[in-house]
Design a protein around this motif. Structure first.
Motif, PDB file in Angstrom:
ATOM      1  N   MET A 283     -13.010   2.158  -2.733  1.00 48.81           N
ATOM      2  CA  MET A 283     -12.494   1.330  -4.068  1.00 48.81           C
ATOM      3  C   MET A 283     -13.677   1.098  -4.688  1.00 48.81           C
ATOM      4  O   MET A 283     -13.510   0.666  -5.952  1.00 48.81           O
ATOM      5  CB  MET A 283     -11.873  -0.088  -3.227  1.00 48.81           C
TER       6      MET A 283
ATOM      7  N   TYR B  13     -10.305  -2.781  -9.289  1.00 48.82           N
ATOM      8  CA  TYR B  13     -10.293  -2.352  -7.976  1.00 48.82           C
ATOM      9  C   TYR B  13     -11.821  -2.758  -7.162  1.00 48.82           C
ATOM     10  O   TYR B  13     -12.209  -3.022  -6.020  1.00 48.82           O
ATOM     11  CB  TYR B  13     -10.038  -1.123  -7.457  1.00 48.82           C
TER      12      TYR B  13
ATOM     13  N   THR C 226      -4.164   3.946   1.828  1.00 47.69           N
ATOM     14  CA  THR C 226      -3.033   3.699   2.465  1.00 47.69           C
ATOM     15  C   THR C 226      -2.935   4.201   4.110  1.00 47.69           C
ATOM     16  O   THR C 226      -2.686   3.340   4.880  1.00 47.69           O
ATOM     17  CB  THR C 226      -1.847   4.127   1.947  1.00 47.69           C
TER      18      THR C 226
ATOM     19  N   ALA D  89      -5.375   7.038  -3.180  1.00 45.58           N
ATOM     20  CA  ALA D  89      -4.572   5.844  -2.686  1.00 45.58           C
ATOM     21  C   ALA D  89      -4.012   6.192  -1.412  1.00 45.58           C
ATOM     22  O   ALA D  89      -3.831   5.491  -0.549  1.00 45.58           O
ATOM     23  CB  ALA D  89      -3.634   5.867  -3.947  1.00 45.58           C
TER      24      ALA D  89
ATOM     25  N   ARG E 283      -6.528  -3.919 -11.195  1.00 50.80           N
ATOM     26  CA  ARG E 283      -5.742  -4.384  -9.840  1.00 50.80           C
ATOM     27  C   ARG E 283      -4.490  -4.923 -10.361  1.00 50.80           C
ATOM     28  O   ARG E 283      -4.000  -5.075 -11.496  1.00 50.80           O
ATOM     29  CB  ARG E 283      -6.553  -5.401  -9.115  1.00 50.80           C
TER      30      ARG E 283
ATOM     31  N   ARG F 102       0.776  -1.158   0.047  1.00 52.60           N
ATOM     32  CA  ARG F 102      -0.005   0.042  -0.083  1.00 52.60           C
ATOM     33  C   ARG F 102       0.906   1.269   0.180  1.00 52.60           C
ATOM     34  O   ARG F 102       0.354   2.380  -0.452  1.00 52.60           O
ATOM     35  CB  ARG F 102      -0.831   0.051   1.126  1.00 52.60           C
TER      36      ARG F 102
ATOM     37  N   ASN G 135      -5.064   9.158  -7.359  1.00 53.85           N
ATOM     38  CA  ASN G 135      -3.795   9.318  -6.630  1.00 53.85           C
ATOM     39  C   ASN G 135      -3.961   9.512  -5.338  1.00 53.85           C
ATOM     40  O   ASN G 135      -3.661   9.224  -4.302  1.00 53.85           O
ATOM     41  CB  ASN G 135      -2.661  10.221  -7.362  1.00 53.85           C
TER      42      ASN G 135
ATOM     43  N   LEU H 178       1.820   1.706  -3.275  1.00 55.09           N
ATOM     44  CA  LEU H 178       0.677   2.422  -4.171  1.00 55.09           C
ATOM     45  C   LEU H 178       0.237   3.689  -3.916  1.00 55.09           C
ATOM     46  O   LEU H 178      -0.217   4.650  -4.731  1.00 55.09           O
ATOM     47  CB  LEU H 178      -0.733   1.611  -3.947  1.00 55.09           C
ATOM     48  N   ALA H 179       0.373   4.231  -2.570  1.00 53.90           N
ATOM     49  CA  ALA H 179       0.118   5.761  -2.190  1.00 53.90           C
ATOM     50  C   ALA H 179       1.201   6.599  -2.593  1.00 53.90           C
ATOM     51  O   ALA H 179       0.973   7.778  -2.915  1.00 53.90           O
ATOM     52  CB  ALA H 179       0.054   5.807  -0.949  1.00 53.90           C
TER      53      ALA H 179
ATOM     54  N   THR I  85       2.335   0.752 -10.381  1.00 55.73           N
ATOM     55  CA  THR I  85       2.034   1.981 -10.418  1.00 55.73           C
ATOM     56  C   THR I  85       1.088   2.547 -11.599  1.00 55.73           C
ATOM     57  O   THR I  85       1.043   1.624 -12.660  1.00 55.73           O
ATOM     58  CB  THR I  85       3.364   3.026 -10.822  1.00 55.73           C
ATOM     59  N   TYR I  86       0.473   3.537 -11.499  1.00 57.89           N
ATOM     60  CA  TYR I  86      -0.166   3.945 -12.664  1.00 57.89           C
ATOM     61  C   TYR I  86       0.052   5.044 -13.557  1.00 57.89           C
ATOM     62  O   TYR I  86      -0.460   5.353 -14.429  1.00 57.89           O
ATOM     63  CB  TYR I  86      -1.744   4.215 -11.890  1.00 57.89           C
TER      64      TYR I  86
END
Ligand code: HEM
Ligand SMILES: [Cu+2]
Ligand SMILES: [Cu+2]
Lengths: 504, 606
Positions: B487, B430, B517, B513, B495, B67, B510, B70-71, B499-500
């Motif tokens: 989500m 997600y 987290t 996220a 999923r 997490r 973002n 991701l954040a 990273t996006y």
């Protein structure tokens, strides 16, 4: 440090909590029994507070998050499945509210502090039949609607004769896009070692005439309102062909062909225009500084875990009008054209043919060494395994400036020319040029100098005919030395111009 | 003393084994036989529970690590490099390690915590106690079951420390990504995956022999008067869970063994025409999709293996703490039975977009949405149980209520996913992550917590701290909703993305996220309130007074055994059952134990 401090704070907080809890327990023990009665009263209220919080939170989520969700569907079936989704969510939403209210309200209303006795009530057949039958009916309705749409999407008999066909093959970590060309027929693919090789991964049979006008492209170009059949496959592991804006998803399976048929309904430009009316899309994009809708594009993504760079399998999807498509297609060069000459020389020798494919595009690089920036860059561009990222940088090794100025010395011309030919050959590649200095002198001045030098390099490339849009310059000053700044040798190394590939 | 009538021949077995007096009739116990290689169901239950808690912490920690990535995809945290070394060079978790983290998180939570930890703990503790048996049908096999589980745990844990790292191709282990032993294709598909497969094999064996034992015990060891329809819902739940496990786990075992054949012996069960770096490999004729069928043939029932015990626990806890019979006992039993049957014919809803024949997709949609009906019935019956109860909102009751709330939220989104046409878009996004974490992950944890808080006095003869438990409850409930509710809006976001940043389309969430987290970290830390409470209370918790103590006023048999946990459970004769387990607030009594004979003229319920 911050991390450590927050850790300490958290630990202390927990210790306090434990002590408080322990204390409350001891007092209640003194009173002989834990005071559940008053706890129930308190918890009854707290559960009601939670219920309200939950609804407030949900409402807030809707307000904040709905606008940033994917825009409306851009395909015929997508509009239908979105509609189904919305209806389902509406029904779900109603049930959600009713059941959660009942649950938490009953917990509050019938907690022991309310001073009543429990009601001995074991079952009620009528009630149970009702709450079995109602959900069943609702679900039947949803299933019926869902099935209707499902069969429409996958009804292979109802496909238009004049559809487009595009073949998409997933591999680690890229998509291979093959178009059938004017004849709308693909050349055969043969899965044997004679056909498949590093330069002909698809195993295309060049003796099949149909292959002669097939071409590859680096983006998916579709025509508005024209149905398209995506023929999907994978070379190595599972991938999944995912077009979020079109509500299209289908796995790409090695050894088993799959397909998806759909019709796009909005060109990229039309979608941009639509989005320009949406408040969130009117706000500025943090990177471009322009309204978000301006940089909107359709994209292709991979939706099945396929390895370490799964998240990097991006391609642009463009939807245009027929005329624009025709023009674009006429500009594409058939793969066969690039391999034909070799085929004629040594007919039947696939390997040779492929060797020539491998050599394409042939670059003439003057004075380039194996470790020089040219070779590194070309190797990086050609290597599908290496995704574009922000941490891979290459240093110019034959580029020099006049001391303290942003003027490029004449001796650098050879390397700059090489860069120009690389950029011309690989016309998709975009670069970021970064300037760096050693730590001699004032940090601010260094930052300025490094910025000017990076800009000078970009200017030199643009002067040779490279599109300025493909290049970005940035100065980083003295913050990122590559060698020890204590020695002169180290300082010389730290004074440099680096490039990073931002797109390939 | 009881006579072994024909009808209740099983009681005699109990006698033969332990004599009439469980307290005195067994050999000296050494430390080893009492605490380590124990054959006593209560000790084995504790072993499962504590192993489960260990895995819970590990699995949770892994999720915090990914997490963080991701954040904060662009930040570095040097502390990560200190602890993880090459996996987080420069203070940033590498993409390879990210995928190892999600894979192991899924495996650990699904199998080692929510199956081993949950089912293992409560089936072992409650089956003998609540049906009035001295122990499991075979204490030895029960012990083996734990030690197979333990071995599986050790193997899985070791896989973190090998050069190429643990398995990293997803908890669903799809080939070819996991089917080629080539670390060039996927780092974790080397030795890491072999260890995963080996661990799973041990795990499956543990689960199978455990389940057979549970089934045998429930069917044969019930005490006199404990007819099937007088069993508490917990026992029904454990029985059905065990049946599902016995029928479905072998499919996974077969699937994994064939996968290892492909990997080690170059067979082609799952592989066909694979091209790696332009080289055609020699595999011909297999199908990667076959593995998915085998996997989900277990995988879907598996989610019910996780949730049904939690449902059983919640049913019992809600009834006890509402001082009111469970609403619709028969409907509750029948709905679990319906779930059991249906859970075997819905597996392909995980495969709607694999190129499955559309007709098949339609059939699976039908069955999938059908399974929502028994689930709905259960929810209504729980709410019906609370209605006009006299609810004691203690920690176990709060967690049981939280379970129902979570199960509703997550179950409802299943209705969207189950409709194949809608799932085309939602699959592997997600939205699915939200669905299954709420309906399975969080719900099952709530069920487990309800169970631990409720039966802790049975396990250790002491109470857990109530205040701490309630704080734990609110932190977890609010935190879990904060993590998973938003989500549901990420309906387009794939999923398993490291990273996006490579997509414009996916970059809109973002800020969310970061929020998720932070919430996840808080929830993770809040679990230490439970862990501290648990271990503290083992030694220092409020002691139950007297020789017999029934802290919640339950009717079931486990509360008729002495507070001291005896080998054989009851000192004298086994208790005899005269009524169903839900006589709460009836005949002017707050509760009537199952052992109390019916009064003349009293009507039996159930
Ligand atoms: C109300 C009935 C339910 C329905 C209709 C339903 C439907 C579905 C569907 C269709 C999927 C596949 C989504 C996708 O991958 O595209 C799914 C995923 C999942 N569901 Fe449910 N579900 C229900 C209840 C449950 C319950 C009770 C559990 C667990 C206790 C559960 C656990 C899961 C899990 C673990 C996954 C995802 C597995 C993965 O892909 O990693 N579901 N559900
Ligand atoms: Cu992928
Ligand atoms: Cu399922």
């Amino acid at each position: 440090m911050v991390a450590f401090l927050s850790f300490v704070v958290v630990v202390l907080l927990m210790v306090v909590l434990v002590l408080v809890a322990r204390a409350s327990e001891i007092t209640s023990e003194l009173k002989d029994k834990f005071d559940y009665f008053n706890q129930s009263r308190l918890n009854g209220y707290l559960l009601m507070v939670f219920l309200i919080l939950m609804f407030v939170g949900s409402a807030y989520s809707f307000k904040e998050l709905m606008p940033v969700m994917l825009p409306k569907a851009a395909s015929i079936h997508g509009i239908q499945t979105d509609f189904l989704f919305n209806i389902t969510m509406l029904i779900i939403g109603i049930v959600f509210v009713l059941t959660q209210v009942a649950l938490f309200y009953f917990a509050y209303r019938y907690n022991e502090s309310q001073g009543h006795e429990a009601y001995f009530y074991t079952h009620n057949n009528t009630l149970e039949v009702i709450w079995t039958v109602i959900p069943s009916l609702v679900l039947t309705g949803l299933i019926a609607m869902g099935m209707f749409e499902w069969f429409r999407i996958f009804n292979s008999e109802a496909r238009a004769a004049d559809k487009m066909v595009i073949e998409v093959t997933g591999k680690q970590f890229n998509w291979i896009l093959r178009y059938p060309g004017k004849d709308n027929n693909f050349g055969n693919r043969v899965f044997d070692v004679d056909h498949i090789s590093p330069t002909n991964e698809l195993g295309i049979d060049w003796e099949d005439k149909n292959s002669h006008d097939d071409f590859m492209a680096d983006k998916i170009v579709l025509v508005k309102n024209k149905p398209v059949l995506m023929k999907l496959g994978a070379l190595d592991v599972l991938h999944s062909f995912y077009l979020p804006h079109f509500r299209v998803k289908m796995d790409c399976v090695p050894g088993i062909p799959t397909e998806f048929y759909f019709t796009p309904t909005m060109t990229t430009v039309e979608m941009q225009q639509y989005l320009s009316t949406q408040p969130w899309w009117q706000t500025n994009h943090p990177e471009t500084g322009e309204p978000r809708w301006k940089s909107f594009k359709y994209e292709l993504a991979c939706a099945e875990l396929c390895g370490k760079s799964h998240y990097g399998m991006q391609k642009e999807v463009l939807v245009v009008e027929q005329a624009e498509y025709d023009e674009w297609q006429s500009k594409q060069v058939a793969m066969y054209e690039t391999v034909k000459s070799t085929l004629a020389e040594k007919p039947g020798k696939v390997e040779v043919l492929e060797a020539s494919l491998a050599a394409k595009p042939s670059l003439e690089l003057k004075g380039a060494t194996e470790v020089g920036i040219e070779s590194q860059l070309v190797a990086f561009i050609n290597d599908d395994q290496r995704a574009v990222d922000k941490t891979t940088w290459f240093s110019f090794d034959r580029l020099t400036f006049e001391t303290g100025k942003a003027v490029i010395k004449a001796e650098s011309k050879e390397q700059l020319d090489n860069m120009v030919s690389i950029l011309k050959t690989y016309s998709n590649v975009e670069l970021k040029v970064g300037g760096y200095t050693d730590n001699v002198g004032d940090a601010k001045a260094n930052l300025k100098l490094s910025n000017e030098r990076a800009k000078a390099v970009v200017a030199a490339l643009v002067a040779e005919g490279i599109d300025a849009k493909r290049l970005v310059a940035e100065g980083y000053g003295q913050d990122h030395p590559v060698a020890d700044n204590k020695t002169d040798e180290g300082k010389a190394k730290s004074k440099r111009i680096d490039i990073c590939v931002t797109k390939k | 003393m009881q006579t072994a009538t024909a009808e209740h021949a099983h009681v005699a077995t109990g006698h033969g084994h332990h004599g009439h007096d469980g307290r005195h009739d067994h050999h000296e116990e050494t430390f080893l036989t009492k605490y380590i290689f124990s054959q006593d169901h209560k000790m084995i239950s504790k072993q499962f529970l504590i192993t489960g808690i260990f895995w819970g912490v590990v699995g949770g920690l892994l999720s915090i690590l990914f997490r963080i990535q991701l954040a904060f995809p662009n930040e570095t945290f040097p502390i990560l490099e200190t602890f993880l070394g090459k996996w987080a060079e420069g203070g940033k978790i590498s993409n390879e390690f990210y995928y190892a983290l999600v894979t192991m998180h899924g495996t650990i939570l699904v199998f080692f915590v929510l199956t081993g930890g949950l089912s293992g703990t409560f089936s072992n503790l409650l089956i003998p106690y609540q049906i009035g048996a001295r122990d499991m049908a075979s204490g030895f096999i029960n012990m083996l079951s734990y030690w197979f589980f333990f071995t599986a745990s050790v193997i899985l844990f070791l896989s973190f420390f090998i050069q190429t790292g643990p398995a990293s191709g997803g908890w669903t282990a799809y080939p070819p990504l996991n089917g080629l032993r080539d670390t060039g294709v996927n780092l974790g598909s080397g030795l890491g995956f072999d260890l995963w497969a080996l661990a799973m094999t041990f795990f499956i064996v543990a689960s199978l022999i455990g389940s057979l034992n549970y089934i045998a015990t429930v069917l044969n060891q019930r005490t006199k008067g404990m007819t099937m329809l007088r069993m508490p819902l917990t026992i029904w739940a454990f029985l059905f869970t065990a049946v599902i496990g016995v029928l479905s786990f072998p499919a996974l075992l077969a699937g994994v063994v064939l996968l290892e054949f492909d990997r080690l012996l170059d067979t082609s069960f799952y592989l066909n025409n694979i091209v790696i770096n332009g080289q055609l490999l020699g595999y011909k004729g297999g199908s990667p999709i076959l593995f998915q069928h085998l996997f989900w043939f277990l995988g879907h029932p598996e989610v019910y293996i996780i949730i049904i015990p939690a449902m059983g626990i919640v049913s019992e806890v809600l009834a006890v703490h509402s001082r009111k019979p469970i609403f619709g006992y028969t409907a509750m039993v029948l709905s679990i039975l319906a779930i059991l049957v249906l859970s075997f014919i819905v597996w392909a809803h995980h495969m709607f977009v694999t190129g499955l024949n559309p007709n098949l997709g339609a059939v699976f949609t039908l069955f999938t949405l059908l399974i929502a009906i028994p689930s709905a019935i259960k929810v209504f019956n729980w709410i019906g149980t609370l209605w006009k109860g006299k609810i004691r909102l203690s920690t176990p009751a709060l967690f049981a209520i939280g379970f129902v709330s979570m199960f509703i939220t997550g179950g409802l989104t299943g209705i969207a996913l189950g409709n194949s046409a809608i799932d085309i878009q939602l699959h592997d996004t997600y939205f699915v992550v939200a669905h299954f974490h709420v309906v399975m992950g969080v719900s099952a944890f709530f069920g487990m917590f309800a169970g631990v808080y409720h039966w802790f006095p049975r396990l250790y003869g002491r109470m857990m701290n109530e205040t701490l438990g309630q704080i734990h409850f609110y932190a977890t409930l609010i935190g879990a909703y904060c993590i998973f509710f938003p989500m549901h809006f990420m309906t387009g976001l794939p999923r398993r993305y490291y990273t996006y940043a490579n997509f414009d389309t996916f970059n809109n969430f973002n800020h969310l996220a970061v929020f998720i987290t932070v919430a996840a970290i808080i929830v993770f830390l809040a679990q230490f309130l439970f862990i501290v409470n648990f271990f503290y209370s083992i030694f220092k918790g409020r002691k139950l007074e007297g020789e017999y103590n029934n802290p919640w006023g339950g009717t079931t048999l486990e509360w008729t055994a002495p507070v001291e946990r005896l080998h054989g459970n009851w000192p004298g004769d086994l208790p005899v059952v005269h009524r169903w387990p839900y006589d709460y607030s009836v005949n002017g009594r707050e509760y009537i134990p199952q052992t109390e004979p019916m009064k003349p003229g009293e009507v039996a319920h159930g």
